[in-house]
Structure formats: C-alpha cells, structure tokens
Design a protein around this motif. Structure first.
Motif, PDB file in Angstrom:
ATOM      1  N   ARG A   1       0.841  -1.213   0.000  1.00  0.00           N
ATOM      2  CA  ARG A   1       0.000   0.000   0.000  1.00  0.00           C
ATOM      3  C   ARG A   1       0.869   1.253   0.000  1.00  0.00           C
TER       4      ARG A   1
ATOM      5  N   ALA B 214      -3.730   5.939   3.948  1.00  0.00           N
ATOM      6  CA  ALA B 214      -5.197   5.807   3.965  1.00  0.00           C
ATOM      7  C   ALA B 214      -5.836   6.975   3.215  1.00  0.00           C
ATOM      8  N   ARG B 215      -5.285   8.162   3.396  1.00  0.00           N
ATOM      9  CA  ARG B 215      -5.845   9.339   2.708  1.00  0.00           C
ATOM     10  C   ARG B 215      -5.673   9.220   1.194  1.00  0.00           C
TER      11      ARG B 215
ATOM     12  N   GLU C  43      -5.461   6.538  -0.522  1.00  0.00           N
ATOM     13  CA  GLU C  43      -6.382   5.503  -1.012  1.00  0.00           C
ATOM     14  C   GLU C  43      -7.815   6.043  -1.079  1.00  0.00           C
ATOM     15  N   ARG C  44      -8.177   6.811  -0.063  1.00  0.00           N
ATOM     16  CA  ARG C  44      -9.551   7.317   0.000  1.00  0.00           C
ATOM     17  C   ARG C  44      -9.801   8.382  -1.058  1.00  0.00           C
ATOM     18  N   ASP C  45      -8.855   9.325  -1.195  1.00  0.00           N
ATOM     19  CA  ASP C  45      -9.088  10.466  -2.087  1.00  0.00           C
ATOM     20  C   ASP C  45      -8.574  10.235  -3.505  1.00  0.00           C
ATOM     21  N   GLY C  46      -7.753   9.221  -3.682  1.00  0.00           N
ATOM     22  CA  GLY C  46      -7.205   8.966  -5.014  1.00  0.00           C
ATOM     23  C   GLY C  46      -5.919   9.725  -5.286  1.00  0.00           C
TER      24      GLY C  46
END
Ligand code: OOG
Ligand code: NI
Length: 468
Positions: A86, A166-167, A169-172
């Motif tokens: 990741r 994580a950010r 992944e969430r926002d692209g």
C-alpha cells in the motif's frame, strides 16, 4: 501537479528516490563514493563513445541514467508485506514478478515494486526488491515462536505514514503538502536503527539459525540494505572499486560482457560491520552486518524465448563449473560463461529476427517525411526501407540466481543451506493481497505501443497491416 490538484505518483516516487539516496549517503558514506565512481565512469564512456551516447539519447535513457535505480528491503510478516504494498502504491509502484530464492538456500521469496508504464519508468525508474522472510523454515519451534512474537510487537510505519496512505487511497491521491509529509514519514520505515529490539542473547540465537533472520527480526523495521546506481561499464567499475576502499564480490552476476548487453549484470561490495545496541546493553557494543553497496548494468529485456535460452546457458556454465561460483573459481566461471553464451546471438538485428528480445520502435526522419506518400506496409518493410528504427527495451526487473548470489555474498558464502525449499507464488500473492504482474506482459505492451505509434506516424491515413 495533476488536474485533480494531486501530485502525480511519478513525482512522489522521484522525490522519494532522491530522499532515500540522500539518507543512505549519510548512513553509508561508501555509497556516496560508489555514486561518484559510477558517475565518472558513465561520463567517460559517454564522451569516448558517441554511438553509446546516440543510442541512449534516442531512447531517453540518458536522462534516467543518473537517477537512482533500485534498493532492497526484507520484511518479516505477511501483514508487513501487505502494508508495504500500500505504501509503494502511493508512489505508483506495483509488485512485478516472483523470485524464489529458496532453492538457492536463502529463506525468502520476493517481488519487485516498480512503475509499469514506459512513461512512468522514464519519469523515475526507482524500484525496490522486496523479500518476505519465510519464518516457517526455522526448524526450531521455540526459535520460530520467539521470532514471531518479536515481529508481532513492531510497527514498521509511523502513524503519519499510515494516515497518509489511507488518505491517498480514499481520495485517489495526495496534495503537494501531503505528498511532502508522506515522503518524510515513509522514509522513517527504511532508516537504519542502531538500537535493536532484542537482547544480545536473542540476537545470537536468531543469528545462529541464519544471519538473515537476525537482520529481519532484530530491528525496528526493514532498513534499506543497499541502493544501486546504474553503470554503463560494470567491469570497469568493478576493477576500480578496490582502489576506492570497497571490496567487491568476486563474481559479476548475470550474463557475460557482450556487444549488446542483455538483462542485468550486477556486482556488490561486502556488507559493512555496524555497531548495534542490544536491548540489554547500555551502548552500541554489539555488531551486525547488513548493508552493502551494489552496481548494475542493464541490457535488453528478453522474451520468454530469449529468457529460456539465457537460463539454459547460465545453468550449463554453472553445471560445468560444478560448484557455486566463488573467489577461488571466479576466472574459470567467467570463461565458462563466455563460452556458453556464444550460443546467444550478439547483434540487435539477430536478436530481433529470432524474437529473443523486446524492442521499442521509432519513426525515422525519412519515415516521417514519406508518411503521405507511401502505401501501407508491414513493420518489417518499414524497417527495411529505413522508415523505422529500433532499440532494445531495457530490462527493468531482477534475476533470481543473481539475487541469490548477492544475498549470499553478503551473508557469507556459508549462508545456511538447510533452508533449501521452494516457495510459492500463490503464497506471496496471498500475503501481498494482489497478484504480482507478469513482467513479460508489461514489455509486450510497451513494445506494442511503440509499434502502434510508429504506424500512426509513418502512415496516418492508410489501412495498417501490422506485423509485430
Ligand atoms: C536483496 C538481494 C538481491 C538484487 O539486486 O538482485 C538484490 C537483499 O539482499 O535483500 O539486491
Ligand atoms: Ni540489488
């Protein structure tokens, strides 16, 4: 910056690669000396050989040359590997290829995180050879339990790095400010720590099972264990290393020296002894060797047919040698390699005709000038007419036998061979949480894109008959 307001993963990777190089230069000053030696050798060659310069300019390689090439890390658990995947994804790096080092007596299996599209590779070719320790190969159940419990206690990422992954992944993607923090936080995972997480006694137990196990288990995280610059003449750098205080391994891994370099040739200097403070010590009284220096020379990416020929010839040379290549038999091994590889065509034309390597095709000036005049024809006809030229695609990956040789030279040639057991790609993929990409397909697509572009630019209005 992309339209979304996010920094492109290529840019994050390029910055991260520089940051890593700076950190490693402070940690391991000899790496700085190696960078200098490689840069000098490359410059000399570019000045003395206009044809090398011309080819490297044609492909854009000349701009990539001084950028960092690859590093290596070793992780201890499936959870760590999944999280590393990741982290690298934020920088546009995906797991490519499966390398099983078990049969060579090294208890790991590996993949390489790297960019996959030629444009991204051009922006930053940074790649990381990533190995997962196969703890199940520890035959002492108590020691296996000890290693697992030590690993279970560590977290190899800073909270900041985890939040930014994580950010992204969430926002692209990540904004400029977030990307800068991400680079800073991610770097911490790969930093060297003088303080071990284990006592001197635990270290000795792990080390006696296998030096590699101690290296992975006894520290806070997967310290980067080398960074490898790319040279245009590995034999020359190898010969100069000793004069600059580096002790190179005896054998250059990979194919022999050729007119048309193929795949990857690598050599390294021996791992350095570091001071370590064990958990039950007040100061850095312990010793550990882990980090080394490596150089590489990259050549043409081979097709499955070319790779099968490479593997066959390499195995034949090694079989004839009858034992592992070492300092003692290095000269004989080099001669055997040269002899065997006479069976591997050493001209681009022949390698292309026999479909041994992948190529990138370019429209020539003549081809572009003739674009509205000539009838549609095949790629071969365009090449014959001088309308299209070609260069080999650079091999972007690694070689399992070479990687095992590099590991072993740094673990000592007596690296415990009890671990001789094959790994499983499916297991590594389960740990990663995704399948590894097939490098052959990536080269194939890259080659196909260059052919499409040639056809489009040389014959924009005609019916295309493509012969790839
Ligand atoms: C990786 C050794 C392999 C390469 O370039 O093939 C390697 C390691 O020691 O962790 O670096
Ligand atoms: Ni390496």
């Amino acid at each position: 910056m992309q339209d979304s307001g996010f920094v492109s993963p290529d840019e994050i990777r390029a910055h991260f690669s520089c940051a890593m190089s700076e950190m490693y230069q402070t940690e391991v000053p000899l790496y700085g000396a190696l960078l200098e030696l490689v840069a000098e050798t490359n410059n000399e060659l570019l000045h003395s050989s206009p044809s090398v310069r011309k080819h490297l300019t044609q492909t854009g390689e000349i701009q990539r040359l001084s950028m960092e090439r690859h590093g290596a890390i070793r992780v201890g658990t499936v959870e760590e590997l999944a999280a590393i995947r990741r982290l690298f994804a934020v920088m546009g790096m995906q797991p490519v290829g499966y390398y099983d080092l078990g049969p060579a007596g090294v208890p790991v299996h590996s993949t390489a995180f790297r960019a996959v599209h030629e444009d991204s590779l051009q922006a930053s070719p940074f790649r990381v050879f990533t190995s997962l320790l196969r703890l199940e190969l520890i035959d002492n159940p108590d020691l296996q339990r000890l290693a697992k419990s030590i690993l279970a206690k560590r977290s190899i990422f800073t909270p900041g790095a985890l939040a930014l992954i994580a950010r992204a992944e969430r926002d692209g993607g990540l904004t400029k400010a977030d990307a800068a923090s991400f680079i800073r936080e991610a770097l911490e995972t790969f930093r060297w720590h003088t303080h071990a997480t284990v006592t001197a006694n635990e270290y000795t137990k792990l080390h006696d099972q296998h030096r590699l196990i101690a290296d992975v288990v006894a520290f806070k995280g997967p310290h980067i264990n080398h960074l490898t610059p790319r040279t245009l003449d590995i034999d020359k750098v190898q010969a100069e290393m000793a004069a600059r205080g580096m002790s190179p391994k005896a054998v250059v891994e990979g194919p022999p020296r050729r007119q048309c370099p193929i795949l990857l040739r690598q050599t390294s200097f021996k791992a350095l002894e570091e001071h370590v403070a064990f958990a039950d010590q007040n100061g850095p009284e312990g010793r550990h060797t882990a980090r080394f220096g490596e150089i590489e020379q990259r050549g043409a990416a081979l097709t499955p047919k070319g790779r099968a020929l490479y593997d066959r010839l390499l195995n034949a040379a090694r079989a004839e040698l009858g034992e592992a290549p070492t300092e003692r038999n290095a000269v004989r091994y080099a001669a055997l390699l040269v002899e065997q590889f006479e069976a591997f065509p050493d001209s681009l034309d022949e390698m292309r005709r026999q479909q041994l390597a992948y190529f990138r095709y370019f429209p020539t000036e003549q081809g572009l000038a003739a674009r509205h005049v000539e009838r549609a024809s095949s790629l071969q006809a365009l090449i014959d007419a001088g309308h299209v030229s070609y260069e080999p695609l650079v091999y972007e990956d690694f070689l399992p036998v070479s990687a095992a040789g590099i590991f072993q030279s740094n673990l000592g040639d007596n690296g415990n061979a009890r671990c001789n057991s094959t790994g499983s790609q499916a297991e590594l993929e389960a740990a990663l949480g995704v399948p590894v990409l097939d490098e052959m397909k990536l080269y194939e697509s890259s080659q196909a894109r260059s052919i499409d572009l040639c056809m489009e630019r040389c014959q924009p209005n005609s019916m295309i008959t493509m012969h790839r």
